[in-house]
Design an enzyme around this catalytic site. Structure first.
Site, PDB file in Angstrom:
ATOM      1  N   LYS A 298       6.533  -4.136  -4.062  1.00  0.00           N
ATOM      2  CA  LYS A 298       7.802  -3.829  -4.151  1.00  0.00           C
ATOM      3  C   LYS A 298       8.627  -3.664  -2.609  1.00  0.00           C
ATOM      4  O   LYS A 298       9.484  -4.413  -2.439  1.00  0.00           O
ATOM      5  CB  LYS A 298       8.207  -2.397  -4.637  1.00  0.00           C
ATOM      6  CG  LYS A 298       9.399  -2.123  -4.606  1.00  0.00           C
ATOM      7  CD  LYS A 298      10.222  -2.946  -5.712  1.00  0.00           C
ATOM      8  CE  LYS A 298      11.843  -2.818  -5.605  1.00  0.00           C
ATOM      9  NZ  LYS A 298      12.519  -3.778  -6.138  1.00  0.00           N
TER      10      LYS A 298
ATOM     11  N   ARG B  53       5.212  -0.139  -5.843  1.00  0.00           N
ATOM     12  CA  ARG B  53       5.171  -0.924  -4.987  1.00  0.00           C
ATOM     13  C   ARG B  53       4.207  -2.152  -4.836  1.00  0.00           C
ATOM     14  O   ARG B  53       4.027  -3.030  -4.123  1.00  0.00           O
ATOM     15  CB  ARG B  53       4.669  -0.199  -3.736  1.00  0.00           C
ATOM     16  CG  ARG B  53       5.872   1.038  -3.313  1.00  0.00           C
ATOM     17  CD  ARG B  53       4.976   2.131  -2.495  1.00  0.00           C
ATOM     18  NE  ARG B  53       4.808   1.568  -0.947  1.00  0.00           N
ATOM     19  CZ  ARG B  53       5.611   1.759   0.103  1.00  0.00           C
ATOM     20  NH1 ARG B  53       6.569   2.465   0.080  1.00  0.00           N
ATOM     21  NH2 ARG B  53       5.087   1.386   1.099  1.00  0.00           N
TER      22      ARG B  53
ATOM     23  N   LYS C 265      13.670 -14.819 -10.314  1.00  0.00           N
ATOM     24  CA  LYS C 265      13.521 -13.968 -11.402  1.00  0.00           C
ATOM     25  C   LYS C 265      12.344 -14.387 -12.558  1.00  0.00           C
ATOM     26  O   LYS C 265      11.323 -13.810 -12.828  1.00  0.00           O
ATOM     27  CB  LYS C 265      14.521 -13.411 -12.243  1.00  0.00           C
ATOM     28  CG  LYS C 265      15.365 -12.230 -11.304  1.00  0.00           C
ATOM     29  CD  LYS C 265      15.025 -11.188 -11.088  1.00  0.00           C
ATOM     30  CE  LYS C 265      14.199 -11.239  -9.843  1.00  0.00           C
ATOM     31  NZ  LYS C 265      15.081 -10.811  -8.391  1.00  0.00           N
TER      32      LYS C 265
ATOM     33  N   GLU D  97      18.263 -17.417  -7.593  1.00  0.00           N
ATOM     34  CA  GLU D  97      17.879 -15.934  -8.157  1.00  0.00           C
ATOM     35  C   GLU D  97      17.382 -16.115  -9.370  1.00  0.00           C
ATOM     36  O   GLU D  97      16.256 -15.383  -9.869  1.00  0.00           O
ATOM     37  CB  GLU D  97      19.009 -15.189  -7.962  1.00  0.00           C
ATOM     38  CG  GLU D  97      18.720 -13.670  -8.262  1.00  0.00           C
ATOM     39  CD  GLU D  97      17.603 -13.111  -7.635  1.00  0.00           C
ATOM     40  OE1 GLU D  97      17.001 -13.530  -6.525  1.00  0.00           O
ATOM     41  OE2 GLU D  97      17.536 -11.931  -8.045  1.00  0.00           O
TER      42      GLU D  97
ATOM     43  N   CYS E  17       0.777  -1.339  -0.200  1.00  0.00           N
ATOM     44  CA  CYS E  17      -0.021  -0.104   0.010  1.00  0.00           C
ATOM     45  C   CYS E  17       1.078   1.158   0.089  1.00  0.00           C
ATOM     46  O   CYS E  17       2.010   1.306   0.501  1.00  0.00           O
ATOM     47  CB  CYS E  17      -0.728   0.173   1.470  1.00  0.00           C
ATOM     48  SG  CYS E  17      -1.696  -1.222   1.617  1.00  0.00           S
TER      49      CYS E  17
ATOM     50  N   GLU F  65       8.793 -14.985 -11.134  1.00  0.00           N
ATOM     51  CA  GLU F  65       7.888 -13.790 -10.316  1.00  0.00           C
ATOM     52  C   GLU F  65       7.335 -13.150 -11.706  1.00  0.00           C
ATOM     53  O   GLU F  65       6.504 -12.478 -11.668  1.00  0.00           O
ATOM     54  CB  GLU F  65       8.762 -12.875  -9.490  1.00  0.00           C
ATOM     55  CG  GLU F  65       9.769 -12.543  -9.783  1.00  0.00           C
ATOM     56  CD  GLU F  65      10.323 -11.562  -8.813  1.00  0.00           C
ATOM     57  OE1 GLU F  65       9.891 -11.132  -7.951  1.00  0.00           O
ATOM     58  OE2 GLU F  65      11.607 -11.404  -8.638  1.00  0.00           O
TER      59      GLU F  65
ATOM     60  N   HIS G 291      19.053 -37.108  -7.284  1.00  0.00           N
ATOM     61  CA  HIS G 291      18.299 -37.470  -6.133  1.00  0.00           C
ATOM     62  C   HIS G 291      16.959 -37.091  -6.051  1.00  0.00           C
ATOM     63  O   HIS G 291      16.160 -37.156  -4.978  1.00  0.00           O
ATOM     64  CB  HIS G 291      19.085 -36.732  -4.709  1.00  0.00           C
ATOM     65  CG  HIS G 291      20.377 -37.272  -4.696  1.00  0.00           C
ATOM     66  ND1 HIS G 291      20.950 -38.586  -4.408  1.00  0.00           N
ATOM     67  CD2 HIS G 291      21.652 -36.726  -4.930  1.00  0.00           C
ATOM     68  CE1 HIS G 291      22.230 -38.453  -4.258  1.00  0.00           C
ATOM     69  NE2 HIS G 291      22.463 -37.435  -4.581  1.00  0.00           N
TER      70      HIS G 291
ATOM     71  N   ASN H 273      -1.810   1.879   5.914  1.00  0.00           N
ATOM     72  CA  ASN H 273      -0.711   0.922   5.576  1.00  0.00           C
ATOM     73  C   ASN H 273      -0.604   0.060   6.664  1.00  0.00           C
ATOM     74  O   ASN H 273      -0.238   0.709   7.632  1.00  0.00           O
ATOM     75  CB  ASN H 273       0.592   1.486   5.062  1.00  0.00           C
ATOM     76  CG  ASN H 273       0.408   2.282   3.662  1.00  0.00           C
ATOM     77  OD1 ASN H 273      -0.542   2.058   3.219  1.00  0.00           O
ATOM     78  ND2 ASN H 273       1.690   2.778   3.162  1.00  0.00           N
ATOM     79  N   GLY H 274      -0.422  -1.305   6.538  1.00  0.00           N
ATOM     80  CA  GLY H 274       0.047  -2.040   7.864  1.00  0.00           C
ATOM     81  C   GLY H 274      -1.195  -2.941   7.954  1.00  0.00           C
ATOM     82  O   GLY H 274      -2.133  -3.153   7.289  1.00  0.00           O
TER      83      GLY H 274
ATOM     84  N   TRP I  65      -2.929  -2.469  -1.410  1.00  0.00           N
ATOM     85  CA  TRP I  65      -2.983  -3.918  -1.650  1.00  0.00           C
ATOM     86  C   TRP I  65      -3.369  -4.818  -0.732  1.00  0.00           C
ATOM     87  O   TRP I  65      -3.129  -4.863   0.526  1.00  0.00           O
ATOM     88  CB  TRP I  65      -0.995  -4.097  -1.595  1.00  0.00           C
ATOM     89  CG  TRP I  65      -0.643  -5.417  -1.884  1.00  0.00           C
ATOM     90  CD1 TRP I  65      -0.506  -5.894  -3.486  1.00  0.00           C
ATOM     91  CD2 TRP I  65      -0.197  -6.543  -1.359  1.00  0.00           C
ATOM     92  NE1 TRP I  65       0.145  -7.013  -3.495  1.00  0.00           N
ATOM     93  CE2 TRP I  65       0.321  -7.399  -2.220  1.00  0.00           C
ATOM     94  CE3 TRP I  65       0.050  -6.682   0.166  1.00  0.00           C
ATOM     95  CZ2 TRP I  65       0.671  -8.539  -1.836  1.00  0.00           C
ATOM     96  CZ3 TRP I  65       0.731  -7.934   0.473  1.00  0.00           C
ATOM     97  CH2 TRP I  65       1.040  -8.975  -0.553  1.00  0.00           C
TER      98      TRP I  65
HETATM   99  C1  F6R Z   1      12.025 -10.488  -5.919  1.00  0.00           C
HETATM  100  C2  F6R Z   1      12.008  -9.539  -4.891  1.00  0.00           C
HETATM  101  C3  F6R Z   1      11.930  -9.823  -3.420  1.00  0.00           C
HETATM  102  C4  F6R Z   1      12.603  -8.895  -2.543  1.00  0.00           C
HETATM  103  C5  F6R Z   1      11.964  -9.237  -0.860  1.00  0.00           C
HETATM  104  C6  F6R Z   1      12.766  -8.631   0.162  1.00  0.00           C
HETATM  105  O1  F6R Z   1      12.633  -9.794  -7.214  1.00  0.00           O
HETATM  106  O2  F6R Z   1      12.473  -8.223  -5.151  1.00  0.00           O
HETATM  107  O3  F6R Z   1      12.068 -11.095  -3.358  1.00  0.00           O
HETATM  108  O4  F6R Z   1      14.087  -9.401  -2.381  1.00  0.00           O
HETATM  109  O5  F6R Z   1      10.695  -8.994  -0.928  1.00  0.00           O
HETATM  110  O6  F6R Z   1      12.706  -7.056  -0.113  1.00  0.00           O
HETATM  111  P1  F6R Z   1      13.834  -6.234   0.571  1.00  0.00           P
HETATM  112  O7  F6R Z   1      15.253  -6.524  -0.220  1.00  0.00           O
HETATM  113  O8  F6R Z   1      13.269  -4.862   0.302  1.00  0.00           O
HETATM  114  O9  F6R Z   1      13.917  -6.465   1.939  1.00  0.00           O
END
Ligand code: F6R
Length: 611
Positions: free
Chosen positions: A606, A27, A488, A484, A2, A491, A507, A100-101, A75
């Site tokens: 985000k 976000r 990527k 990673e 949010c 997502e 395995h 927010n929260g 959100w």
């Molecule tokens: C994936 C991504 C998330 C963040 C995670 C932690 O591309 O961006 O997995 O890495 O939500 O976020 P931060 O780094 O802001 O604590």
């Protein structure tokens, strides 16, 4: 997650609020809304599910005009993403609240307020705040006092802003567990959950601390701390150009941010490297003394930042001989932890506001760690403020939800940490630090070379467009790189992707391999290369299609069912940073082919400021 924007001005604030919401779109959100108090004393509201642009369009068609207002991108957590659940929430047409929260005791409060005659129009936890504030206004007769009384009854996390028809010259705000910043203008003032939302109106900001309450009028900002004492917070000037929030020549923020990596890695290294060593004071004045006592490292983070931590474990143990444990924050925070003596607690976070990571840090403080270090991209974040030491990654604002440049700068910071602890503790092999410092200086150029493979990777992406599953393999420090890469891809392209250490293939996961399951591998030229090659044979023997990003000297070549993309040669220790780049590009181009929303993938946010 949010977003909040609010403002009080002489001008109509609707456009400022909507522009602020647009800047917070990155976000992630599923509905948006705005509430204004007009000059003739009406509380007006417009909400919509979907994009902020739809809300903006509706405000062009049928304008709302007001000099005081609050706005929100939601959100969904409590209740579906419907218009009725979108913020701002009203109470009796007099009070409007954005939040927010998560309010944890919302059910009990809802019952209590229903008992007092308040009717609920949504399923949200936020609506209890609106009604509670309205109720407290009857007792206190004044908005700020009513907000102070309201927050005393709230349990959970909140950043919130509210307006009241009875006092149309002010807005009030409160912060506990969710960030808020006041933006200072000339004859107008604003509030937002992220200063990015307000950069079009000011470059002067005041960050609220945990427990702060703010009362904001056109000409004044008054703050009280959690004990109700009046407080001042430092005014910080923001310098970086607002253009950082533009896509420039790129089609998506993600691609722009991938291409920024040579520059931001360079920036993250600047001022932190001596002739032959890492400059330990870059971590803070007490770093040398603290690092001298470090015998263990505990790393805690989420998502991509967690993967950076996993790479660091190979470095700290392999290069500096320092035992290291890595754990996702959402697990660590709820587990009974046995702390080894002299353990440094390290958090890694792009935003510095991730709820689980912050909670883990707060818990850790009572557990007897030697001290805490935050590796973070936001200098004024909660994580940085609450840690003993900080090393900022200087990636600049990262707008694409999928983290790219933040990850590679985190890796750079973690390599600096490895060398710094090893240097102070005297555990590095002779000559290694000088060698790696020289390699780090060359890294931006190597990253540029990896980015030059952009069109090759774009072609390789075609192989994935029709696929539903993929496997990513790596060995050693490349295993987290494979993780990673898989994160990527899943997502942003919504293709199911899993990562395995290549040695684990037989395995279990080998059972999945067939012509419909491409296997992506990162293969630098290191001691594990021959073993990796055997793993690749296992895949080919089952008809699996291979895409291998391999060192030019790895002696792997294209063949039937095998696509080899040749990578620039790099020191093995830094290979995880370089090999991340083609995997970022691969997911990007697969997502573009699939036509997904690259910068704002579905269901994701985000900055994950709630659990
Ligand atoms: C994936 C991504 C998330 C963040 C995670 C932690 O591309 O961006 O997995 O890495 O939500 O976020 P931060 O780094 O802001 O604590």
């Amino acid at each position: 997650m949010c977003g909040i924007v609010g403002g009080v001005a002489e001008r109509n604030v609707a456009a400022v609020l909507v522009e602020g919401l647009k800047r917070l779109e990155y976000r992630g959100y599923d509905s948006a809304g705005v509430a204004l108090i007009s000059r003739d004393g009406q509380l007006l509201r417009r909400r919509s599910t979907g994009k902020v642009s739809e809300l903006a369009e509706s405000l062009i068609q049928q304008p709302l005009i007001g000099q005081l207002g609050i706005a929100h991108t939601r959100w969904a957590t409590h209740g579906a993403p419907t218009e009725a659940n979108a913020h701002p929430h009203f109470s009796r047409g007099e009070v409007a609240v954005v939040h927010n929260g998560i309010i944890e005791n919302h059910e009990a409060l809802r019952k209590e307020l229903q008992g007092l005659g308040y009717a609920f129009a949504s399923q949200t936890d936020t609506e209890v705040i609106a009604h509670l504030l309205h109720y407290k206004l009857q007792e206190q007769g004044e908005l700020t006092a009513a907000l102070k009384a309201t927050v005393r009854q709230l349990q959970g996390a909140y950043g919130l802003a509210a307006i009241y028809l009875g006092q149309p010259d002010r807005l009030v705000a409160a912060r506990s567990g969710s960030p808020l910043v006041v933006g200072l203008g000339l004859g107008e003032n604003f509030v937002a959950s992220d200063q990015l939302a307000l950069r079009q109106v000011t470059d002067r900001f005041m960050y609220l601390e945990e427990g702060d309450i703010a009362e904001i009028t056109r000409d004044t900002v008054q703050l009280w701390n959690h004990e109700g004492q009046p407080v001042q917070r430092e005014v910080v000037r923001y310098h970086e150009g607002a253009e950082a929030a533009d896509k420039g020549e790129y089609r998506h923020f993600m691609l722009k941010e991938i291409h920024e990596q040579p520059a931001v890695v360079q920036r993250t290294l600047e001022g932190r490297l001596g002739q032959q060593q890492v400059l330990v004071p870059s971590f803070g004045p007490q770093a040398a003394q603290l690092f001298g006592r470090v015998r263990n490292v505990q790393i805690v983070a989420c998502g991509t930042s967690y993967h950076a931590g996993m790479v660091a474990r190979y470095w700290l143990e392999g290069l500096a001989g320092i035992p290291c444990q890595v754990e996702v924050a959402s697990e660590f925070r709820y587990r009974k932890v046995v702390v080894q003596p002299d353990t440094l607690f390290v958090t890694i976070s792009q935003s510095g506001e991730t709820a689980d990571t912050l909670a883990a840090l707060r818990n850790a403080k009572a557990l007897g760690y030697l001290g805490s270090l935050a590796i973070c991209n936001v200098g004024i974040s909660s994580l940085v403020r609450e840690s003993d030491l900080t090393l900022l990654t200087l990636a600049g604002p990262e707008i694409g939800v999928a983290s790219t440049k933040a990850f590679t700068t985190q890796l750079v910071a973690l390599m600096l940490l490895t060398l710094a602890i090893g240097q102070v503790r005297g555990t590095l092999q002779a000559g290694l630090e000088a060698e790696l410092v020289a390699e780090l200086r060359r890294l931006p150029v190597r990253l540029g070379e990896a980015l030059a493979m952009d069109t090759t990777v774009e072609q390789v992406a075609q192989l994935f467009a029709e696929k539903h599953h993929t496997l990513f393999l790596g060995r050693g420090a490349q295993f987290p790189v494979a993780m990673e890469g898989a994160l990527k891809l899943k997502e942003i392209s919504y293709i199911h992707a899993e990562a395995y250490p290549a040695g684990e293939l037989k395995h279990g996961p080998l059972a999945l391999v067939d012509a419909d399951m491409p296997v992506v591998t990162v293969a630098p030229n290191n001691a594990l290369l021959e073993k990796l090659k055997s793993n690749l044979q296992e895949v080919r023997a089952r008809g699996g299609e291979l895409v291998v990003f391999a060192d030019a000297q790895a002696q792997l070549s294209n063949g039937e069912g095998t696509t080899v993309v040749s990578m620039p040669h790099i020191h093995d220790a830094l290979a995880p940073i370089l090999y991340t780049v083609p995997l970022q590009l691969l997911s990007y181009y697969v997502a573009v082919l699939k036509g997904t929303d690259v910068d704002q993938p579905r269901n994701l946010a985000k900055s994950v400021t709630v659990e």
